[in-house]
Every structure is written in structure tokens, then in C-alpha cells.
Design a protein around this motif. Structure first.
Motif, mmCIF file in Angstrom:
data_model
loop_
_atom_site.group_PDB
_atom_site.id
_atom_site.type_symbol
_atom_site.label_atom_id
_atom_site.label_comp_id
_atom_site.label_asym_id
_atom_site.label_seq_id
_atom_site.Cartn_x
_atom_site.Cartn_y
_atom_site.Cartn_z
ATOM 1 N N ILE A 67 0.847 -1.187 0.000
ATOM 2 C CA ILE A 67 0.000 0.000 0.000
ATOM 3 C C ILE A 67 0.887 1.244 0.000
ATOM 4 C CG2 ILE A 67 -1.674 1.322 1.361
ATOM 5 C CD1 ILE A 67 -2.897 -1.292 2.259
ATOM 6 N N HIS A 101 -3.864 5.544 -1.812
ATOM 7 C CA HIS A 101 -4.398 4.203 -2.073
ATOM 8 C C HIS A 101 -5.846 4.313 -2.550
ATOM 9 C CE1 HIS A 101 -4.774 -0.083 -1.828
ATOM 10 N NE2 HIS A 101 -5.715 -0.024 -0.900
ATOM 11 N N SER A 130 -6.641 -0.382 5.009
ATOM 12 C CA SER A 130 -5.744 0.483 4.230
ATOM 13 C C SER A 130 -4.911 1.387 5.135
ATOM 14 C CB SER A 130 -6.546 1.326 3.246
ATOM 15 O OG SER A 130 -7.281 0.492 2.366
ATOM 16 N N ALA A 142 -1.375 3.529 4.557
ATOM 17 C CA ALA A 142 -1.849 4.532 3.597
ATOM 18 C C ALA A 142 -2.110 5.839 4.343
ATOM 19 C CB ALA A 142 -3.126 4.058 2.917
#
Length: 216
Positions: A7, A11, A104, A109
Motif C-alpha cells: 500500500i 491508495h 488500508s 496509507a
């Protein structure tokens, strides 16, 4: 087996459904039939992926396809093995989006955008605008004409935005903005676009599809 994903700071998550006849784009089945509705889902997802690939030529962004229906092998056979896939999992849309955002941000991210595949007007330029806006505001929204949103972008995990929302109703955007105001979040609205969910929406897709075919 789930794939590993590197990631990046920026993202993008794409929510879609495997195009199995009878289980996708059901509101369009009266107009298109089960196979026709599934083919539309197939085409619209492929178009969205093409716009993501255009975006990745301009800015550095990792992407992941979160899918419902089908399985990893079917998704790879359809969209290619070069993409990263993960099942959406159980729960309503809000829970599934919360889960994808949590994963994420846990994966380091710093700016995360979620999109669907129902909005033909969503192109690489608007995606670029979305990521640019996440540098200056807490929340980025892409308002849909039907009262929902086609895109949401965040620079931190804010689970409250996905709780007590009437998903699938014309109140989704309004309720989300109300929560944002309660939380004192700064937000930015992208251009309003139309989803393709009902038979009367089909000309919107037809126009994009014909342009796409002419450009090839």
C-alpha cells in the motif's frame, strides 16, 4: 488465499461485483435481461479499471479491487492477475467500506479513496482531483445525482461516517454530510455525476461506451 499488497501513501479501493447473470445490476434486468445486465456490469467495471490505470500514469497510487460474488480465480480470469483482489466480506455497505478503510490505514496509507463502478462519468481527471483534495480537507465526496455518492476520500480512519446511514436511499449523501458537520470535518465536493442503476440511466453509459469504442 489472499494476495499481499504494497500500500502506497495514496491508495484507491474499487468496489465491484463479479458479473454473474441474475446477481448483478438486478434493477436493469427488466430492460436488459440477466445476461445483458451482467455484461453491463462487466463493461462498466472494465471501464473504471481503465480510468484507474490512466490515473496511475499521472500520480503514484496503489489500488485494490474489493469484490462481491465470484472468487479470486474468477476475478483474475476476468480482470487479470496484475490487480490485487480481496473479498468485500459480510455486512452492509457501510461495514464493508469501514473494513476496507481500516485495512488500508493499518497498511500505512495516508490518503484513501473508495469508488464504485456504477458511474461512467468518473474518469482519471476526477480521480486526480479527489487525491489532490485529500491533501487539504478531511473528507472528499463525489455526489451522485440520485442522492448517494460515487466516491469518498479520507486522510484518516473516521468510522462514524459509515454508521446509521440509509444505504441505497436518496439520503446517503445528506446523512454523510450531517455526520461530517457534527464531527467538524472539512470537506470538498467533486462534480456531481450520474450513476447507472435503472433503465432510464442507460443512455448515460451508452454515450461513454460509444466514445470509448471510437477512441480505440
Amino acid at each position: 488465499m489472499l494476495q499481499s499488497l504494497k500500500i502506497l501513501q495514496q491508495h484507491l479501493i474499487i468496489f465491484t461485483r463479479y458479473p454473474e447473470p441474475g446477481k448483478t445490476k438486478t434493477r436493469l434486468i427488466p430492460a436488459l435481461g440477466t445476461v445483458g445486465a451482467a455484461n453491463l456490469q462487466r463493461q462498466m467495471t472494465q471501464y473504471t479499471i481503465s480510468q484507474v490505470k490512466e490515473l496511475q500514469k499521472v500520480i503514484e497510487v496503489s489500488s485494490q479491487v474489493r469484490f462481491a460474488g465470484g472468487d479470486l480465480q474468477l476475478m483474475q480470469d476476468w480482470l487479470g492477475a496484475d490487480l490485487v483482489y480481496q473479498p468485500q466480506g459480510d455486512g452492509d455497505l457501510g461495514l464493508r467500506m469501514r473494513r476496507s478503510l481500516y485495512d488500508s490505514f493499518q497498511g500505512h496509507a495516508e490518503k484513501v479513496v473508495i469508488i464504485g463502478t456504477d458511474c461512467p462519468g468518473l474518469n482519471s481527471q476526477i480521480l486526480t482531483q479527489a487525491f489532490e483534495a485529500t491533501h487539504t480537507v478531511d473528507l472528499v465526496l463525489g455526489p451522485a445525482i440520485d442522492g448517494g455518492y460515487y466516491l469518498i476520500g479520507l486522510r484518516r480512519f473516521i468510522p462514524e461516517l459509515f454508521i446509521n446511514i440509509n444505504w441505497g436511499s436518496s439520503q446517503v449523501l445528506h446523512q454523510t454530510v450531517e455526520i461530517a458537520n457534527q464531527l467538524n470535518l472539512s470537506y470538498h465536493n467533486l462534480p456531481q455525476l450520474a450513476d447507472v442503476d435503472r433503465p432510464e440511466d442507460l443512455p448515460i453509459w451508452q454515450q461513454v461506451w460509444e466514445t470509448e469504442v471510437k477512441m480505440k
